[in-house]
Design a protein around this motif. Structure first.
Motif, PDB file in Angstrom:
ATOM      1  N   GLY A  16      38.375  28.561   0.205  1.00 52.25           N
ATOM      2  CA  GLY A  16      37.339  28.883   1.310  1.00 52.25           C
ATOM      3  C   GLY A  16      36.023  28.430   0.905  1.00 52.25           C
ATOM      4  O   GLY A  16      35.671  27.729  -0.225  1.00 52.25           O
ATOM      5  N   TYR A  17      35.053  28.883   1.561  1.00 56.01           N
ATOM      6  CA  TYR A  17      33.562  28.660   1.128  1.00 56.01           C
ATOM      7  C   TYR A  17      32.754  29.788   1.777  1.00 56.01           C
ATOM      8  O   TYR A  17      33.393  30.759   2.588  1.00 56.01           O
ATOM      9  CB  TYR A  17      33.195  27.431   1.980  1.00 56.01           C
ATOM     10  CG  TYR A  17      33.121  27.402   3.411  1.00 56.01           C
ATOM     11  CD1 TYR A  17      32.367  27.767   4.370  1.00 56.01           C
ATOM     12  CD2 TYR A  17      34.245  27.039   4.162  1.00 56.01           C
ATOM     13  CE1 TYR A  17      32.284  28.046   5.545  1.00 56.01           C
ATOM     14  CE2 TYR A  17      34.448  27.030   5.761  1.00 56.01           C
ATOM     15  CZ  TYR A  17      33.280  27.615   6.194  1.00 56.01           C
ATOM     16  OH  TYR A  17      33.372  27.561   7.592  1.00 56.01           O
ATOM     17  N   VAL A  18      31.500  30.015   1.442  1.00 55.32           N
ATOM     18  CA  VAL A  18      30.772  30.967   1.887  1.00 55.32           C
ATOM     19  C   VAL A  18      29.498  30.439   2.796  1.00 55.32           C
ATOM     20  O   VAL A  18      29.055  29.336   2.877  1.00 55.32           O
ATOM     21  CB  VAL A  18      29.866  31.530   0.676  1.00 55.32           C
ATOM     22  CG1 VAL A  18      28.932  32.604   1.137  1.00 55.32           C
ATOM     23  CG2 VAL A  18      30.742  32.038  -0.306  1.00 55.32           C
ATOM     24  N   ALA A  19      29.478  31.071   4.220  1.00 57.65           N
ATOM     25  CA  ALA A  19      28.557  30.813   5.089  1.00 57.65           C
ATOM     26  C   ALA A  19      27.416  31.854   4.919  1.00 57.65           C
ATOM     27  O   ALA A  19      27.814  33.136   5.064  1.00 57.65           O
ATOM     28  CB  ALA A  19      29.053  30.779   6.605  1.00 57.65           C
ATOM     29  N   THR A  20      26.214  31.299   4.846  1.00 59.24           N
ATOM     30  CA  THR A  20      24.882  32.113   4.932  1.00 59.24           C
ATOM     31  C   THR A  20      23.969  31.682   5.806  1.00 59.24           C
ATOM     32  O   THR A  20      23.587  30.814   5.733  1.00 59.24           O
ATOM     33  CB  THR A  20      24.373  32.285   3.349  1.00 59.24           C
ATOM     34  OG1 THR A  20      25.372  32.441   2.280  1.00 59.24           O
ATOM     35  CG2 THR A  20      23.232  33.140   3.320  1.00 59.24           C
ATOM     36  N   PRO A  21      23.468  32.856   6.768  1.00 63.34           N
ATOM     37  CA  PRO A  21      22.415  32.471   7.784  1.00 63.34           C
ATOM     38  C   PRO A  21      21.215  32.393   6.980  1.00 63.34           C
ATOM     39  O   PRO A  21      20.943  33.173   6.233  1.00 63.34           O
ATOM     40  CB  PRO A  21      22.837  33.373   8.719  1.00 63.34           C
ATOM     41  CG  PRO A  21      23.764  34.425   8.268  1.00 63.34           C
ATOM     42  CD  PRO A  21      24.239  33.818   7.080  1.00 63.34           C
ATOM     43  N   THR A  22      20.147  31.755   7.777  1.00 66.52           N
ATOM     44  CA  THR A  22      18.721  31.734   7.354  1.00 66.52           C
ATOM     45  C   THR A  22      18.178  32.227   8.589  1.00 66.52           C
ATOM     46  O   THR A  22      18.398  31.441   9.688  1.00 66.52           O
ATOM     47  CB  THR A  22      18.327  30.730   6.499  1.00 66.52           C
ATOM     48  OG1 THR A  22      18.446  29.708   7.270  1.00 66.52           O
ATOM     49  CG2 THR A  22      18.809  30.591   5.221  1.00 66.52           C
ATOM     50  N   GLY A  23      17.101  33.125   8.468  1.00 67.71           N
ATOM     51  CA  GLY A  23      16.326  33.279   9.686  1.00 67.71           C
ATOM     52  C   GLY A  23      17.007  34.482  10.684  1.00 67.71           C
ATOM     53  O   GLY A  23      18.099  34.965   9.974  1.00 67.71           O
ATOM     54  N   GLY A  24      16.603  34.843  11.605  1.00 69.94           N
ATOM     55  CA  GLY A  24      17.330  35.950  12.334  1.00 69.94           C
ATOM     56  C   GLY A  24      17.100  37.224  11.671  1.00 69.94           C
ATOM     57  O   GLY A  24      16.282  37.329  10.720  1.00 69.94           O
ATOM     58  N   THR A  25      17.795  38.334  12.348  1.00 75.89           N
ATOM     59  CA  THR A  25      17.677  39.692  11.643  1.00 75.89           C
ATOM     60  C   THR A  25      19.142  40.196  11.277  1.00 75.89           C
ATOM     61  O   THR A  25      19.820  40.288  11.895  1.00 75.89           O
ATOM     62  CB  THR A  25      17.048  40.518  12.795  1.00 75.89           C
ATOM     63  OG1 THR A  25      15.857  40.210  13.494  1.00 75.89           O
ATOM     64  CG2 THR A  25      16.879  41.969  12.574  1.00 75.89           C
ATOM     65  N   PRO A  26      19.145  40.314   9.880  1.00 75.79           N
ATOM     66  CA  PRO A  26      20.233  41.003   9.341  1.00 75.79           C
ATOM     67  C   PRO A  26      20.469  42.270   9.826  1.00 75.79           C
ATOM     68  O   PRO A  26      19.608  42.870  10.174  1.00 75.79           O
ATOM     69  CB  PRO A  26      20.211  40.721   7.940  1.00 75.79           C
ATOM     70  CG  PRO A  26      18.790  40.451   7.708  1.00 75.79           C
ATOM     71  CD  PRO A  26      18.074  40.269   8.805  1.00 75.79           C
ATOM     72  N   PRO A  27      21.690  43.087   9.729  1.00 76.84           N
ATOM     73  CA  PRO A  27      22.961  42.268   9.687  1.00 76.84           C
ATOM     74  C   PRO A  27      23.318  41.348  10.564  1.00 76.84           C
ATOM     75  O   PRO A  27      23.050  41.634  11.428  1.00 76.84           O
ATOM     76  CB  PRO A  27      23.926  43.300   9.137  1.00 76.84           C
ATOM     77  CG  PRO A  27      23.392  44.336  10.072  1.00 76.84           C
ATOM     78  CD  PRO A  27      21.860  44.239  10.116  1.00 76.84           C
ATOM     79  N   TYR A  28      24.315  40.393   9.916  1.00 78.67           N
ATOM     80  CA  TYR A  28      24.822  39.338  10.679  1.00 78.67           C
ATOM     81  C   TYR A  28      26.273  39.808  11.015  1.00 78.67           C
ATOM     82  O   TYR A  28      27.306  40.443  10.308  1.00 78.67           O
ATOM     83  CB  TYR A  28      24.692  37.982   9.993  1.00 78.67           C
ATOM     84  CG  TYR A  28      23.463  37.620   9.854  1.00 78.67           C
ATOM     85  CD1 TYR A  28      22.533  37.273  10.651  1.00 78.67           C
ATOM     86  CD2 TYR A  28      22.937  37.746   8.412  1.00 78.67           C
ATOM     87  CE1 TYR A  28      21.232  36.822  10.371  1.00 78.67           C
ATOM     88  CE2 TYR A  28      21.695  37.327   8.206  1.00 78.67           C
ATOM     89  CZ  TYR A  28      20.845  36.926   8.920  1.00 78.67           C
ATOM     90  OH  TYR A  28      19.419  36.533   8.563  1.00 78.67           O
TER      91      TYR A  28
END
Length: 86
Positions: A16-28
């Motif tokens: 597997g892998y880890v996907a991480t968002p940048t920007g926007g308003t957490p939580p995702y």
């Protein structure tokens, strides 16, 4: 909003892998993208800030996994990402 993958490049099914968002308003919220369809057995485990995404070890090489991420703003902002198995 953008989605980055760790480690970079293609990934090994079963690891597997880890996907991480940048920007926007957490939580995702992370979901398997509805189209094109993902192969059977794709899993997404999220903690609201990032997600581990995987598929079964027998997934063929060069299979693409599609994920959409939504933030918690109203209306939600989304970003999509596609990643390929090795």
């Amino acid at each position: 909003m953008q989605v980055t993958k760790t480690p970079p490049g293609s990934f090994t099914p079963g690891l597997g892998y880890v996907a991480t968002p940048t920007g926007g308003t957490p939580p995702y919220t992370f979901v398997a993208a509805p189209a094109p369809p993902n192969p059977p057995g794709v899993t997404i485990s999220s903690n609201g800030m990032s997600a581990e995404i995987d598929c079964p070890p027998n997934t063929p090489p060069r299979t693409t996994i599609h994920v959409t991420v939504y933030d918690s703003s109203q209306p939600p902002v989304s970003a999509s990402a596609s990643h390929t198995t090795r």
